[in-house]
Motif scaffolding. Structure first.
Motif, PDB file in Angstrom:
ATOM      1  N   GLU A 107      44.475  84.306  24.127  1.00 32.69           N
ATOM      2  CA  GLU A 107      43.800  85.147  25.131  1.00 32.69           C
ATOM      3  C   GLU A 107      44.523  85.057  26.475  1.00 32.69           C
ATOM      4  O   GLU A 107      44.734  86.070  27.141  1.00 32.69           O
ATOM      5  N   HIS A 108      44.892  83.833  26.876  1.00 27.53           N
ATOM      6  CA  HIS A 108      45.593  83.657  28.151  1.00 27.53           C
ATOM      7  C   HIS A 108      46.968  84.316  28.121  1.00 27.53           C
ATOM      8  O   HIS A 108      47.379  84.935  29.108  1.00 27.53           O
ATOM      9  N   GLY A 109      47.669  84.187  27.000  1.00 24.67           N
ATOM     10  CA  GLY A 109      48.981  84.816  26.875  1.00 24.67           C
ATOM     11  C   GLY A 109      48.911  86.322  27.041  1.00 24.67           C
ATOM     12  O   GLY A 109      49.765  86.935  27.680  1.00 24.67           O
ATOM     13  N   GLU A 110      47.867  86.907  26.483  1.00 23.42           N
ATOM     14  CA  GLU A 110      47.667  88.347  26.618  1.00 23.42           C
ATOM     15  C   GLU A 110      47.258  88.699  28.050  1.00 23.42           C
ATOM     16  O   GLU A 110      47.786  89.633  28.656  1.00 23.42           O
ATOM     17  N   GLU A 111      46.330  87.925  28.589  1.00 23.44           N
ATOM     18  CA  GLU A 111      45.836  88.165  29.951  1.00 23.44           C
ATOM     19  C   GLU A 111      46.958  88.068  30.986  1.00 23.44           C
ATOM     20  O   GLU A 111      47.020  88.864  31.920  1.00 23.44           O
ATOM     21  N   TYR A 112      47.844  87.080  30.826  1.00 23.88           N
ATOM     22  CA  TYR A 112      48.918  86.869  31.790  1.00 23.88           C
ATOM     23  C   TYR A 112      50.153  87.710  31.487  1.00 23.88           C
ATOM     24  O   TYR A 112      51.114  87.713  32.253  1.00 23.88           O
ATOM     25  N   GLY A 113      50.146  88.408  30.341  1.00 29.46           N
ATOM     26  CA  GLY A 113      51.203  89.350  30.023  1.00 29.46           C
ATOM     27  C   GLY A 113      52.498  88.757  29.504  1.00 29.46           C
ATOM     28  O   GLY A 113      53.529  89.424  29.528  1.00 29.46           O
ATOM     29  N   HIS A 114      52.478  87.508  29.049  1.00 27.19           N
ATOM     30  CA  HIS A 114      53.727  86.952  28.540  1.00 27.19           C
ATOM     31  C   HIS A 114      53.639  86.486  27.082  1.00 27.19           C
ATOM     32  O   HIS A 114      54.565  85.881  26.568  1.00 27.19           O
ATOM     33  N   GLY A 115      52.558  86.770  26.411  1.00 29.41           N
ATOM     34  CA  GLY A 115      52.448  86.510  24.978  1.00 29.41           C
ATOM     35  C   GLY A 115      52.106  85.085  24.594  1.00 29.41           C
ATOM     36  O   GLY A 115      52.059  84.179  25.430  1.00 29.41           O
ATOM     37  N   PHE A 116      51.877  84.925  23.299  1.00 29.80           N
ATOM     38  CA  PHE A 116      51.407  83.646  22.772  1.00 29.80           C
ATOM     39  C   PHE A 116      52.448  82.544  22.918  1.00 29.80           C
ATOM     40  O   PHE A 116      52.116  81.438  23.365  1.00 29.80           O
ATOM     41  N   ASP A 117      53.699  82.792  22.540  1.00 33.70           N
ATOM     42  CA  ASP A 117      54.696  81.713  22.529  1.00 33.70           C
ATOM     43  C   ASP A 117      54.881  81.083  23.898  1.00 33.70           C
ATOM     44  O   ASP A 117      54.881  79.861  24.027  1.00 33.70           O
ATOM     45  N   ARG A 118      55.040  81.889  24.924  1.00 39.78           N
ATOM     46  CA  ARG A 118      55.232  81.346  26.282  1.00 39.78           C
ATOM     47  C   ARG A 118      53.999  80.573  26.727  1.00 39.78           C
ATOM     48  O   ARG A 118      54.093  79.492  27.282  1.00 39.78           O
ATOM     49  N   GLU A 119      52.817  81.109  26.451  1.00 37.28           N
ATOM     50  CA  GLU A 119      51.581  80.436  26.867  1.00 37.28           C
ATOM     51  C   GLU A 119      51.372  79.146  26.072  1.00 37.28           C
ATOM     52  O   GLU A 119      50.947  78.132  26.622  1.00 37.28           O
ATOM     53  N   PHE A 120      51.664  79.192  24.791  1.00 34.02           N
ATOM     54  CA  PHE A 120      51.547  78.000  23.947  1.00 34.02           C
ATOM     55  C   PHE A 120      52.529  76.932  24.428  1.00 34.02           C
ATOM     56  O   PHE A 120      52.176  75.760  24.569  1.00 34.02           O
TER      57      PHE A 120
END
Length: 160
Positions: A107-120
Motif C-alpha cells: 500500500e505504501h509503495g503504491e501511495e508513494y509512487g515507487h512500487g513494492f520493491d523500493r518500499e520493501f
C-alpha cells in the motif's frame, strides 16, 4: 566478512520464496555495509494486517496496522560488555526481531509512487538499521541514519 544469520518466519506464505531470498540478500548487503566484521543474528516475521495490528496495539499502544515494527535487543547501555563477550566467546550479536506486513508495504509503495520493491527494500534497511542501534529521534541522528539508509538503497539499485 562475517555472517548474518536470519531466522525467517513466513508461516502464512505472504511472500514467495524469491521475495524472501531477495529480502535476505538485501539484509546481508546492508549488514556487510555497516558491520562487515561482525557475526550477527536476527529474525524477521512476515505477518498479515490483523497480526501486525495486534502487535502494534500490544507493544506500542496504537490501534492500527503498520508496515514494520522492530524489537531491538540492545539498548546501548551495556554495549561495551556485550562486545567484549562476543569477541571473547566468538558468539554472534543478536540484534533482535523485525515484524513486517507485506500488505501495508505494498500500500505504501503504491501511495508513494515507487512500487513494492523500493518500499520493501526501504522497510528492510530501515528496520535493520534500527535493530543495529541507529535512530532518527534528533536531527543529527536522523541525518546519519537516513543518509546511510539512502546510500545503501541507492547502491543496491533501489533509487527513488
Amino acid at each position: 566478512m562475517s555472517q548474518l544469520d536470519i531466522n525467517v518466519i513466513n508461516e502464512q506464505n505472504l511472500l514467495d520464496n524469491q521475495q524472501v531470498q531477495w529480502a535476505v540478500d538485501l539484509l546481508n548487503y546492508t549488514k556487510d555495509k555497516i558491520a562487515p566484521d561482525q557475526a550477527i543474528e536476527m529474525s524477521i516475521s512476515f505477518v498479515d494486517k490483523d497480526e501486525i495490528k495486534k502487535i502494534n496495539e500490544t507493544y506500542r499502544g496504537k490501534d492500527n496496522p503498520t508496515d514494520v515494527i522492530s524489537f531491538a535487543i540492545e539498548d546501548g547501555e551495556d554495549q561495551e560488555e556485550i562486545e567484549m563477550l562476543q569477541q571473547t566467546f566468538g558468539i554472534a550479536r543478536n540484534i533482535g526481531d523485525l515484524v513486517i506486513c507485506p500488505a501495508i508495504v505494498a500500500e505504501h509503495g503504491e501511495e508513494y509512487g515507487h512500487g513494492f520493491d523500493r518500499e520493501f527494500g526501504y522497510t528492510l534497511v530501515h528496520g535493520f538499521l534500527h535493530l543495529s542501534g541507529y535512530d532518527h529521534i534528533d536531527p543529527e541522528e536522523e541525518k546519519e541514519m537516513i543518509g546511510l539508509q539512502n546510500q545503501i538503497l541507492d547502491d543496491y539499485g533501489l533509487k527513488r
